[in-house]
Design an enzyme around this catalytic site. Structure first.
Site, short mmCIF file in Angstrom:
data_model
loop_
_atom_site.label_atom_id
_atom_site.label_comp_id
_atom_site.label_asym_id
_atom_site.label_seq_id
_atom_site.Cartn_x
_atom_site.Cartn_y
_atom_site.Cartn_z
CB THR A 159 -0.89 0.02 1.27
OG1 THR A 159 -1.59 -1.21 1.34
CG2 THR A 159 -1.87 1.18 1.21
CE LYS A 215 -5.14 -1.20 1.48
NZ LYS A 215 -5.61 -2.40 2.14
CE LYS A 217 1.75 2.09 4.08
NZ LYS A 217 1.99 0.73 3.63
P1 NAD Z 1 5.79 -6.33 7.25
O1 NAD Z 1 6.52 -5.22 7.93
O2 NAD Z 1 5.43 -7.54 8.04
O3 NAD Z 1 6.65 -6.82 5.97
C1 NAD Z 1 7.42 -5.98 5.17
C2 NAD Z 1 8.74 -6.69 4.87
O4 NAD Z 1 9.53 -5.89 4.01
C3 NAD Z 1 9.57 -6.96 6.12
O5 NAD Z 1 9.83 -8.34 6.24
C4 NAD Z 1 10.86 -6.16 5.89
O6 NAD Z 1 12.02 -6.78 6.42
C5 NAD Z 1 10.89 -6.09 4.37
N1 NAD Z 1 11.70 -5.01 3.85
C6 NAD Z 1 11.79 -3.72 4.29
N2 NAD Z 1 12.65 -3.01 3.53
C7 NAD Z 1 13.11 -3.87 2.58
C8 NAD Z 1 14.02 -3.73 1.51
N3 NAD Z 1 14.64 -2.57 1.25
N4 NAD Z 1 14.27 -4.82 0.73
C9 NAD Z 1 13.65 -6.02 0.99
N5 NAD Z 1 12.79 -6.20 2.00
C10 NAD Z 1 12.53 -5.15 2.79
O7 NAD Z 1 4.51 -5.68 6.59
P2 NAD Z 1 3.18 -6.42 6.06
O8 NAD Z 1 2.17 -6.44 7.15
O9 NAD Z 1 3.58 -7.67 5.37
O10 NAD Z 1 2.66 -5.34 4.99
C11 NAD Z 1 3.27 -5.21 3.71
C12 NAD Z 1 2.44 -4.23 2.89
O11 NAD Z 1 1.09 -4.72 2.80
C13 NAD Z 1 2.34 -2.82 3.50
O12 NAD Z 1 2.42 -1.88 2.47
C14 NAD Z 1 0.97 -2.82 4.19
O13 NAD Z 1 0.41 -1.53 4.28
C15 NAD Z 1 0.18 -3.71 3.24
N6 NAD Z 1 -0.98 -4.37 3.86
C16 NAD Z 1 -0.86 -5.00 5.06
C17 NAD Z 1 -1.97 -5.62 5.61
C18 NAD Z 1 -1.87 -6.33 6.95
O14 NAD Z 1 -2.91 -6.70 7.52
N7 NAD Z 1 -0.67 -6.58 7.48
C19 NAD Z 1 -3.20 -5.61 4.95
C20 NAD Z 1 -3.29 -4.99 3.70
C21 NAD Z 1 -2.16 -4.37 3.16
#
Ligand code: NAD
Length: 290
Positions: A93, A168, A243
């Site tokens: 997102t 979204k 966010k």
């Molecule tokens: P998260 O923090 O669990 O996962 C993100 C991952 O990205 C982490 O493992 C981190 O180590 C990795 N990362 C960060 N910088 C990096 C880089 N430079 N290179 C490679 N990897 C890197 O977050 P999430 O909950 O999995 O969410 C991911 C996305 O999905 C976000 O944009 C969030 O807004 C969206 N989202 C999340 C949910 C939810 O319920 N968690 C629901 C809908 C959308």
């Protein structure tokens, strides 16, 4: 069969990757947190120890990263090295303007691109019930469709570049507003002496019914199981909701949309987070309405 590079193996990405692997796709994974890749090796992921390693002979790159700045940084590191017509699908997102900018960048490098944020959370990622809101060309969408169908149960091509992020932003702004409204209605009911279960019976089938009441009621022992039954452990945290509201507010400002409830919703979640409750599920906002 396509070879997929998956970048960002956190709460969402790790579950999405497992479903791709179950469907026999070849997936090379990268995350700055190496442990997260190692945990997926028994599931069949191939490990990339750097972004450089992920780009060899890849057909599709999927990113699932925390925010737009990080997605841009990752794209900057790989974009020059991918073969023409590689498809980059960003499921994170991020803000609408950044998504537009990234599409333009890909276009310049003869790469295909989609913005494809999701709804459905970690449970949806695990159970293949995600909805993908997609922006980009028909050609890119049709190439990605089999993979959307493996990771989720619905995808909608909303329009051209950044339309997925636009949808979204609208979805999550409305979700925040309805959850605040549901909290207010139950607090009023309680102050008027109404039993919460009786009120649920009415609201969940009346003209006021909505997802926040019917599927995610913010009161313990009322409605189907929800974070309210587990001390508001997320689920979807208030921090993530803020966010998304910040992204929505930027879009409201840029488009000069009158959206007083969206603005107010952001203020309410800021107040909750300033109270150090950002790690709680967003439905705990009911306790900050009082
Ligand atoms: P998260 O923090 O669990 O996962 C993100 C991952 O990205 C982490 O493992 C981190 O180590 C990795 N990362 C960060 N910088 C990096 C880089 N430079 N290179 C490679 N990897 C890197 O977050 P999430 O909950 O999995 O969410 C991911 C996305 O999905 C976000 O944009 C969030 O807004 C969206 N989202 C999340 C949910 C939810 O319920 N968690 C629901 C809908 C959308």
């Amino acid at each position: 069969m396509k070879k997929i590079g998956f970048i960002g193996l956190g709460n969402m990405g790790s579950k999405m990757v497992i479903n791709l692997l179950k469907a026999n796709y070849e997936v090379v994974g990268y995350d700055i947190n190496e442990k997260l890749i190692d945990q997926l090796i028994p599931n069949g992921i191939k490990k990339a120890s750097s972004l450089k390693e992920i780009i060899n002979d890849i057909d599709v790159i999927i990113t699932m990263l925390p925010n737009g700045e990080i997605v841009e940084k990752v794209y900057e590191s790989i974009i020059n090295k991918l073969k023409p017509n590689t498809l980059l699908t960003d499921c994170s997102t991020i803000d609408v303007d950044k998504a537009k900018f990234l599409h333009k960048k890909c276009n310049k490098h003869n790469l295909l691109s989609l913005d494809a944020p999701v709804s459905g959370g970690v449970v949806g990622a695990e159970n293949r019930t995600l909805t993908f809101m997609v922006g980009g060309s028909d050609e890119a969408y049709n190439l990605m469709l089999p993979l959307f169908n493996v990771m989720g149960n619905k995808s909608v091509l909303c329009g051209s570049h950044s339309s997925g992020q636009a949808a979204k932003a609208c979805n999550n702004m409305l979700l925040a507003i309805t959850m605040i409204g549901v909290g207010e209605a139950f607090n009023l009911g309680s102050n008027l002496g109404l039993d919460a279960n009786k009120l649920f019976q009415i609201l969940s089938t009346s003209s006021a019914s909505c997802w926040s009441i019917n599927n995610y009621c913010p009161i313990e022992n009322v409605g189907p199981k929800s974070p309210a039954d587990n001390n508001y452990q997320p689920g979807f945290s208030a921090n993530l909701m803020l966010k998304d509201l910040t992204i929505a507010l930027e879009a409201i400002e840029n488009t000069k949309t009158s959206a007083p409830f969206g603005r107010k919703a952001k203020e309410n979640f800021e107040a909750m987070i300033n109270n150090e409750k950002g790690d709680l599920d967003f439905s705990a906002i009911i306790n900050f309405n009082k």
